[in-house]
Design a protein around this motif. Structure first.
Motif, mmCIF file in Angstrom:
data_model
loop_
_atom_site.group_PDB
_atom_site.id
_atom_site.type_symbol
_atom_site.label_atom_id
_atom_site.label_comp_id
_atom_site.label_asym_id
_atom_site.label_seq_id
_atom_site.Cartn_x
_atom_site.Cartn_y
_atom_site.Cartn_z
ATOM 1 N N ALA A 8 -40.986 -24.783 52.737
ATOM 2 C CA ALA A 8 -40.417 -23.459 52.458
ATOM 3 C C ALA A 8 -39.024 -23.592 51.846
ATOM 4 O O ALA A 8 -38.690 -22.911 50.867
ATOM 5 N N ALA A 9 -38.210 -24.493 52.401
ATOM 6 C CA ALA A 9 -36.851 -24.690 51.883
ATOM 7 C C ALA A 9 -36.889 -25.327 50.491
ATOM 8 O O ALA A 9 -36.132 -24.931 49.596
ATOM 9 N N ARG A 10 -37.781 -26.295 50.295
ATOM 10 C CA ARG A 10 -37.884 -26.974 48.998
ATOM 11 C C ARG A 10 -38.328 -26.001 47.902
ATOM 12 O O ARG A 10 -37.766 -25.969 46.801
ATOM 13 N N GLU A 11 -39.350 -25.191 48.203
ATOM 14 C CA GLU A 11 -39.839 -24.242 47.201
ATOM 15 C C GLU A 11 -38.750 -23.228 46.839
ATOM 16 O O GLU A 11 -38.623 -22.829 45.679
ATOM 17 N N THR A 12 -37.960 -22.825 47.827
ATOM 18 C CA THR A 12 -36.882 -21.862 47.561
ATOM 19 C C THR A 12 -35.811 -22.494 46.677
ATOM 20 O O THR A 12 -35.286 -21.851 45.758
ATOM 21 N N LEU A 13 -35.521 -23.755 46.923
ATOM 22 C CA LEU A 13 -34.543 -24.457 46.090
ATOM 23 C C LEU A 13 -35.088 -24.646 44.666
ATOM 24 O O LEU A 13 -34.372 -24.425 43.683
ATOM 25 N N GLU A 14 -36.365 -24.994 44.536
ATOM 26 C CA GLU A 14 -36.950 -25.246 43.211
ATOM 27 C C GLU A 14 -37.072 -23.963 42.392
ATOM 28 O O GLU A 14 -36.775 -23.950 41.200
ATOM 29 N N GLU A 15 -37.545 -22.894 43.022
ATOM 30 C CA GLU A 15 -37.878 -21.689 42.259
ATOM 31 C C GLU A 15 -36.693 -20.736 42.110
ATOM 32 O O GLU A 15 -36.633 -19.964 41.154
ATOM 33 N N ILE A 34 -66.321 -41.407 50.836
ATOM 34 C CA ILE A 34 -66.667 -39.984 50.893
ATOM 35 C C ILE A 34 -65.403 -39.203 50.540
ATOM 36 O O ILE A 34 -64.374 -39.346 51.199
ATOM 37 N N HIS A 35 -65.483 -38.418 49.462
ATOM 38 C CA HIS A 35 -64.301 -37.685 48.989
ATOM 39 C C HIS A 35 -64.307 -36.283 49.589
ATOM 40 O O HIS A 35 -64.923 -35.378 49.044
ATOM 41 N N TYR A 36 -63.615 -36.128 50.717
ATOM 42 C CA TYR A 36 -63.551 -34.828 51.389
ATOM 43 C C TYR A 36 -62.618 -33.911 50.622
ATOM 44 O O TYR A 36 -61.581 -34.333 50.125
ATOM 45 N N GLN A 37 -63.000 -32.644 50.535
ATOM 46 C CA GLN A 37 -62.109 -31.638 49.943
ATOM 47 C C GLN A 37 -61.858 -30.574 50.996
ATOM 48 O O GLN A 37 -62.783 -30.037 51.578
ATOM 49 N N ASN A 38 -60.581 -30.304 51.246
ATOM 50 C CA ASN A 38 -60.178 -29.389 52.316
ATOM 51 C C ASN A 38 -59.215 -28.352 51.764
ATOM 52 O O ASN A 38 -58.656 -28.530 50.687
ATOM 53 N N PRO A 39 -59.001 -27.272 52.534
ATOM 54 C CA PRO A 39 -58.122 -26.214 52.029
ATOM 55 C C PRO A 39 -56.709 -26.705 51.734
ATOM 56 O O PRO A 39 -56.227 -27.677 52.319
ATOM 57 N N LYS A 40 -56.061 -26.003 50.821
ATOM 58 C CA LYS A 40 -54.669 -26.294 50.483
ATOM 59 C C LYS A 40 -53.752 -25.312 51.228
ATOM 60 O O LYS A 40 -54.115 -24.153 51.449
ATOM 61 N N VAL A 41 -52.583 -25.815 51.589
ATOM 62 C CA VAL A 41 -51.602 -25.009 52.308
ATOM 63 C C VAL A 41 -50.509 -24.569 51.344
ATOM 64 O O VAL A 41 -49.892 -25.412 50.685
ATOM 65 N N VAL A 42 -50.311 -23.269 51.229
ATOM 66 C CA VAL A 42 -49.226 -22.699 50.430
ATOM 67 C C VAL A 42 -48.152 -22.201 51.405
ATOM 68 O O VAL A 42 -48.459 -21.456 52.333
ATOM 69 N N VAL A 43 -46.919 -22.659 51.214
ATOM 70 C CA VAL A 43 -45.840 -22.296 52.136
ATOM 71 C C VAL A 43 -44.726 -21.597 51.370
ATOM 72 O O VAL A 43 -44.372 -21.999 50.253
ATOM 73 N N GLY A 44 -44.181 -20.555 51.985
ATOM 74 C CA GLY A 44 -43.104 -19.832 51.327
ATOM 75 C C GLY A 44 -42.070 -19.333 52.318
ATOM 76 O O GLY A 44 -42.212 -19.487 53.536
ATOM 77 N N ALA A 45 -41.021 -18.740 51.762
ATOM 78 C CA ALA A 45 -39.935 -18.199 52.572
ATOM 79 C C ALA A 45 -39.700 -16.745 52.201
ATOM 80 O O ALA A 45 -39.966 -16.323 51.069
ATOM 81 N N ASN A 103 -47.310 -33.823 50.470
ATOM 82 C CA ASN A 103 -47.497 -34.821 51.532
ATOM 83 C C ASN A 103 -46.131 -35.190 52.104
ATOM 84 O O ASN A 103 -45.107 -35.081 51.423
ATOM 85 N N ASP A 104 -46.124 -35.629 53.336
ATOM 86 C CA ASP A 104 -44.907 -36.149 53.989
ATOM 87 C C ASP A 104 -43.808 -35.113 54.149
ATOM 88 O O ASP A 104 -42.627 -35.465 54.122
ATOM 89 N N GLU A 105 -44.152 -33.840 54.255
ATOM 90 C CA GLU A 105 -43.128 -32.856 54.599
ATOM 91 C C GLU A 105 -43.695 -31.897 55.639
ATOM 92 O O GLU A 105 -44.911 -31.763 55.783
ATOM 93 N N THR A 106 -42.791 -31.215 56.348
ATOM 94 C CA THR A 106 -43.204 -30.192 57.300
ATOM 95 C C THR A 106 -43.333 -28.861 56.550
ATOM 96 O O THR A 106 -42.829 -28.715 55.426
ATOM 97 N N THR A 107 -43.963 -27.893 57.196
ATOM 98 C CA THR A 107 -44.087 -26.584 56.551
ATOM 99 C C THR A 107 -42.708 -25.953 56.338
ATOM 100 O O THR A 107 -42.461 -25.337 55.302
ATOM 101 N N ALA A 108 -41.798 -26.130 57.287
ATOM 102 C CA ALA A 108 -40.448 -25.564 57.126
ATOM 103 C C ALA A 108 -39.721 -26.248 55.961
ATOM 104 O O ALA A 108 -39.024 -25.585 55.177
ATOM 105 N N GLN A 109 -39.888 -27.560 55.830
ATOM 106 C CA GLN A 109 -39.281 -28.270 54.693
ATOM 107 C C GLN A 109 -39.870 -27.774 53.375
ATOM 108 O O GLN A 109 -39.162 -27.627 52.380
#
Ligand code: ZN
Length: 182
Positions: A82-89, A32-43, A74-80
């Motif tokens: 936020a920091a990763r997206e800030t570093l990437e963008e 069964i292929h469940y589809q669930n909401p996506k989480v967008v995280v920012g700083a 996957n495999d990251e916290t919401t705070a991680q």
């Protein structure tokens, strides 16, 4: 979804036994292929009286300004995230602070989470997904050019809370925008 990502057979769209919503169900392997909401995280990175914004180099909203934010991995916290997206963008280093806004966007099945953050130094520049990165005072914020409603809401709360000195977490649930905004 048309085909099962486990076995490649065609999937059906039906309510599985004991469930309440239709799902993509593989009749061949039973997955069964469940589809669930996506989480967008920012700083919301702060330097003195200024906020760091990124000008988008990608669709949607190419050329418009936003806080550094993106889909949680996957495999990251919401705070991680936020920091990763800030570093990437923005190629910027932050100290992630308090949770600030939590905004449901049910019509696109997303949850947007923004953290307050402290920009650690001025050594930032546009990352791959940005045209430009810059610091803005409240008066300089390009309100007409903010890419997403959840970002504008977060920025408005920030300046209100900073004025009052009363910081709290803000929640909201966004309805679909009127057609002329789409
Ligand atoms: Zn299958």
């Amino acid at each position: 979804m048309k085909y099962c990502s486990s076995c490649g057979a065609r999937v059906a769209f039906r309510i599985p036994p004991g469930d309440t919503l239709p799902r993509h169900v593989c009749e061949h392997c039973g997955t069964i292929h469940y589809q669930n909401p996506k989480v967008v995280v920012g700083a919301l990175p702060v330097w003195e009286d200024k906020i760091l914004l990124c000008r988008r180099a990608i669709e949607p909203r190419h050329g418009m300004w936003t806080l550094p934010a993106g889909f949680m991995e996957n495999d990251e916290t919401t705070a991680q995230a936020a920091a990763r997206e800030t570093l990437e963008e923005a190629c910027a280093r932050i100290e992630v602070g308090e949770l600030y806004t939590l905004i449901d966007v049910p019509h696109i099945s997303q949850v947007h989470i923004i953290y307050r953050a402290r920009l650690l130094d001025l050594d930032f520049r546009a990352g791959e997904e940005s045209l430009d990165v810059a610091l803005f005072t409240e008066d300089e914020i390009p309100w007409e050019q903010i890419a997403f409603r959840s970002i504008a809401i977060s920025l408005r709360h920030f300046f209100e809370d900073r004025r009052s000195g009363q910081w709290s977490v803000h929640t909201a649930s966004l309805a679909p925008p009127p057609p002329e905004w789409r």
